[in-house]
Design a protein around this motif. Structure first.
Motif, PDB file in Angstrom:
ATOM      1  N   PHE A  62       0.827  -1.209   0.000  1.00  0.00           N
ATOM      2  CA  PHE A  62       0.000   0.000   0.000  1.00  0.00           C
ATOM      3  C   PHE A  62       0.866   1.267   0.000  1.00  0.00           C
ATOM      4  CE2 PHE A  62      -2.429  -3.345   2.173  1.00  0.00           C
ATOM      5  CZ  PHE A  62      -3.490  -3.452   1.290  1.00  0.00           C
ATOM      6  N   ARG A  63       1.958   1.187  -0.771  1.00  0.00           N
ATOM      7  CA  ARG A  63       2.885   2.316  -0.851  1.00  0.00           C
ATOM      8  C   ARG A  63       2.245   3.536  -1.491  1.00  0.00           C
ATOM      9  NH1 ARG A  63       8.297   2.114  -4.493  1.00  0.00           N
ATOM     10  NH2 ARG A  63       6.833   2.948  -6.018  1.00  0.00           N
ATOM     11  N   ASP A  64       1.336   3.292  -2.423  1.00  0.00           N
ATOM     12  CA  ASP A  64       0.722   4.388  -3.164  1.00  0.00           C
ATOM     13  C   ASP A  64      -0.766   4.502  -2.845  1.00  0.00           C
ATOM     14  OD1 ASP A  64       0.937   6.523  -4.945  1.00  0.00           O
ATOM     15  OD2 ASP A  64       0.197   5.331  -6.627  1.00  0.00           O
ATOM     16  N   ALA A  65      -1.126   4.123  -1.613  1.00  0.00           N
ATOM     17  CA  ALA A  65      -2.541   4.163  -1.216  1.00  0.00           C
ATOM     18  C   ALA A  65      -2.670   4.775   0.176  1.00  0.00           C
ATOM     19  CB  ALA A  65      -3.143   2.764  -1.244  1.00  0.00           C
ATOM     20  N   ASN A 163     -13.501   6.803   0.870  1.00  0.00           N
ATOM     21  CA  ASN A 163     -13.732   5.742  -0.114  1.00  0.00           C
ATOM     22  C   ASN A 163     -12.431   5.008  -0.436  1.00  0.00           C
ATOM     23  OD1 ASN A 163     -15.297   4.138  -1.830  1.00  0.00           O
ATOM     24  ND2 ASN A 163     -14.892   5.452  -3.595  1.00  0.00           N
ATOM     25  N   TRP A 164     -11.633   4.781   0.603  1.00  0.00           N
ATOM     26  CA  TRP A 164     -10.335   4.119   0.423  1.00  0.00           C
ATOM     27  C   TRP A 164     -10.555   2.680  -0.010  1.00  0.00           C
ATOM     28  CZ3 TRP A 164      -7.517  -0.013   2.051  1.00  0.00           C
ATOM     29  CH2 TRP A 164      -6.138   0.055   1.861  1.00  0.00           C
ATOM     30  N   LYS A 169      -8.043   8.397  -7.465  1.00  0.00           N
ATOM     31  CA  LYS A 169      -7.244   7.750  -8.501  1.00  0.00           C
ATOM     32  C   LYS A 169      -7.393   6.242  -8.397  1.00  0.00           C
ATOM     33  CE  LYS A 169      -2.961   7.945  -5.759  1.00  0.00           C
ATOM     34  NZ  LYS A 169      -1.556   8.377  -5.763  1.00  0.00           N
ATOM     35  N   SER A 170      -7.061   5.572  -9.491  1.00  0.00           N
ATOM     36  CA  SER A 170      -7.243   4.129  -9.544  1.00  0.00           C
ATOM     37  C   SER A 170      -6.236   3.426  -8.638  1.00  0.00           C
ATOM     38  CB  SER A 170      -7.081   3.633 -10.985  1.00  0.00           C
ATOM     39  OG  SER A 170      -5.788   3.959 -11.469  1.00  0.00           O
ATOM     40  N   PHE A 171      -6.608   2.237  -8.205  1.00  0.00           N
ATOM     41  CA  PHE A 171      -5.770   1.442  -7.309  1.00  0.00           C
ATOM     42  C   PHE A 171      -4.955   0.462  -8.135  1.00  0.00           C
ATOM     43  CE2 PHE A 171      -4.993  -2.242  -4.598  1.00  0.00           C
ATOM     44  CZ  PHE A 171      -4.470  -1.647  -3.464  1.00  0.00           C
ATOM     45  N   ASN A 172      -3.628   0.568  -8.040  1.00  0.00           N
ATOM     46  CA  ASN A 172      -2.718  -0.308  -8.775  1.00  0.00           C
ATOM     47  C   ASN A 172      -2.321  -1.471  -7.867  1.00  0.00           C
ATOM     48  OD1 ASN A 172      -0.325  -1.483  -9.960  1.00  0.00           O
ATOM     49  ND2 ASN A 172      -0.223   0.323 -11.281  1.00  0.00           N
ATOM     50  N   VAL A 173      -2.800  -2.672  -8.198  1.00  0.00           N
ATOM     51  CA  VAL A 173      -2.530  -3.841  -7.363  1.00  0.00           C
ATOM     52  C   VAL A 173      -1.047  -4.174  -7.347  1.00  0.00           C
ATOM     53  CG1 VAL A 173      -3.001  -6.309  -7.074  1.00  0.00           C
ATOM     54  CG2 VAL A 173      -4.840  -4.764  -7.738  1.00  0.00           C
ATOM     55  N   TRP A 174      -0.364  -4.022  -8.477  1.00  0.00           N
ATOM     56  CA  TRP A 174       1.047  -4.392  -8.548  1.00  0.00           C
ATOM     57  C   TRP A 174       1.905  -3.512  -7.641  1.00  0.00           C
ATOM     58  CZ3 TRP A 174       5.210  -1.880 -11.539  1.00  0.00           C
ATOM     59  CH2 TRP A 174       6.394  -2.616 -11.504  1.00  0.00           C
ATOM     60  N   ILE A 256     -10.460  -4.454  -1.079  1.00  0.00           N
ATOM     61  CA  ILE A 256     -10.031  -4.550  -2.474  1.00  0.00           C
ATOM     62  C   ILE A 256     -10.824  -5.641  -3.196  1.00  0.00           C
ATOM     63  CG2 ILE A 256      -8.078  -5.091  -3.975  1.00  0.00           C
ATOM     64  CD1 ILE A 256      -6.287  -3.933  -1.717  1.00  0.00           C
ATOM     65  N   ALA A 257     -11.047  -6.764  -2.524  1.00  0.00           N
ATOM     66  CA  ALA A 257     -11.833  -7.841  -3.130  1.00  0.00           C
ATOM     67  C   ALA A 257     -13.252  -7.374  -3.443  1.00  0.00           C
ATOM     68  CB  ALA A 257     -11.864  -9.047  -2.189  1.00  0.00           C
ATOM     69  N   SER A 258     -13.854  -6.630  -2.532  1.00  0.00           N
ATOM     70  CA  SER A 258     -15.211  -6.131  -2.783  1.00  0.00           C
ATOM     71  C   SER A 258     -15.223  -5.125  -3.935  1.00  0.00           C
ATOM     72  CB  SER A 258     -15.773  -5.490  -1.516  1.00  0.00           C
ATOM     73  OG  SER A 258     -15.027  -4.342  -1.139  1.00  0.00           O
ATOM     74  N   MET A 259     -14.168  -4.316  -4.063  1.00  0.00           N
ATOM     75  CA  MET A 259     -14.089  -3.376  -5.183  1.00  0.00           C
ATOM     76  C   MET A 259     -13.984  -4.112  -6.517  1.00  0.00           C
ATOM     77  SD  MET A 259     -11.505  -0.472  -3.650  1.00  0.00           S
ATOM     78  CE  MET A 259     -11.256   0.210  -5.287  1.00  0.00           C
ATOM     79  N   ILE A 260     -13.180  -5.184  -6.536  1.00  0.00           N
ATOM     80  CA  ILE A 260     -13.038  -5.950  -7.779  1.00  0.00           C
ATOM     81  C   ILE A 260     -14.361  -6.616  -8.144  1.00  0.00           C
ATOM     82  CG2 ILE A 260     -11.878  -7.920  -8.836  1.00  0.00           C
ATOM     83  CD1 ILE A 260      -9.407  -7.230  -7.185  1.00  0.00           C
ATOM     84  N   LYS A 261     -15.059  -7.152  -7.152  1.00  0.00           N
ATOM     85  CA  LYS A 261     -16.359  -7.772  -7.434  1.00  0.00           C
ATOM     86  C   LYS A 261     -17.361  -6.746  -7.954  1.00  0.00           C
ATOM     87  CE  LYS A 261     -17.105  -9.909  -3.488  1.00  0.00           C
ATOM     88  NZ  LYS A 261     -17.758 -10.807  -2.498  1.00  0.00           N
TER      89      LYS A 261
END
Length: 280
Positions: A62-65, A163-164, A169-174, A256-261
């Motif tokens: 979570f470096r960029d979150a 709304n974290w 901005k978009s969330f980059n999983v990598w 994050i899982a709920s956001m992807i769903k």
């Protein structure tokens, strides 16, 4: 590049302050302890500098979150600072110091019942330990537990109000989960939800397991002097911070899982609408 480097330098400085805080506040710190603290501060600063100045992710999640890691750092720093104040135990204590002692003692006494985490921490002391050592350890455990609960509450507030981790901005999983490979194994949502449950379970169990592990290690490798100020500070800080950090990681991965769903559901609905339009 400059902003990333300056941010990395600032974070490295804050890590140094975190490591050296007990040595600064606790009196009668020996020269050997000072050398160890200086060495650990340099290691923490170098690792932080390389991690946050690099373009590509390393190990920090979570470096960029933000503010996930900020909440964790503030929680750990506040825990170490308050424990250092408690361990300092200066005779000319200020009103703030007495307040910290009073709050920690009240919380420690309130949750010091049989088989509670605080009770297990107190039981790490030998049976003939002085009453003052027992009270100090109970106070330290109480104030640390309070800080860990406040950090969890702060993350939950960030989830609701900011709304974290989506935000603006978009969330980059990598970048934010460098040790998690979304292309490996089964469905990414299933793996995220599984990891979330594992982290939450570990966060719940760790306050109970840590004192038992320390006592077992003491019986095998020699007694750990929990009454030593620096040992007490870092042991209690880890005992309170690590479970809270695992709880926060589990909550974040579940989010994050709920956001992807939700994104998948929106895409399916969009595809269904486009399919109906093409059929017409």
């Amino acid at each position: 590049m400059f902003s990333r480097l300056s941010g990395a330098v600032l974070r490295a400085f804050l890590m140094v302050m975190l490591v050296v805080t007990p040595a600064i506040l606790v009196p009668h710190t020996g020269p050997d302890t000072t050398q160890i603290v200086a060495f650990m501060a340099i290691i923490a600063a170098v690792m932080t500098l390389f991690e946050y100045s690099a373009t590509y992710p390393g190990l920090v999640e979570f470096r960029d979150a933000p503010p996930f890691n900020r909440i964790r750092f503030i929680s750990l720093f506040l825990t170490v600072f308050l424990l250092s104040i408690i361990a300092r135990n200066a005779p000319e204590a200020s009103d703030m110091t007495r307040l910290i002692h009073a709050v920690g003692a009240r919380i420690g006494q309130a949750i010091d019942f049989p088989f509670s985490p605080v009770n297990l921490v107190v039981l790490m002391l030998p049976p003939d330990a002085p009453r003052a050592d027992v009270q100090q350890l109970r106070t330290a455990a109480g104030i640390s537990y309070l800080v860990s609960l406040l950090s969890l509450a702060s993350l939950l507030i960030a989830l609701k109000t900011m709304n974290w981790p989506g935000g603006k901005k978009s969330f980059n999983v990598w970048i934010n989960l460098p040790t998690f490979d979304p292309t490996a194994g089964s469905d990414v949502v299933y793996r995220l939800e599984r990891d979330a449950l594992v982290n939450i379970a570990l966060g719940f169990l760790l306050p109970f397991l840590t004192p038992a592990v320390i006592k077992a290690a003491g019986s095998l490798f020699g007694t750990v002097s929990i009454t030593n100020d620096h040992t007490m500070i870092w042991t209690i800080a880890a005992w309170a911070f690590l479970p809270a950090s695992l709880f926060m990681r589990g909550i974040a991965m579940g989010r994050i899982a709920s956001m992807i769903k939700a994104e998948r559901a929106r895409n399916l609905a969009k595809d269904a609408r486009e399919g109906r339009l093409q059929a017409v």
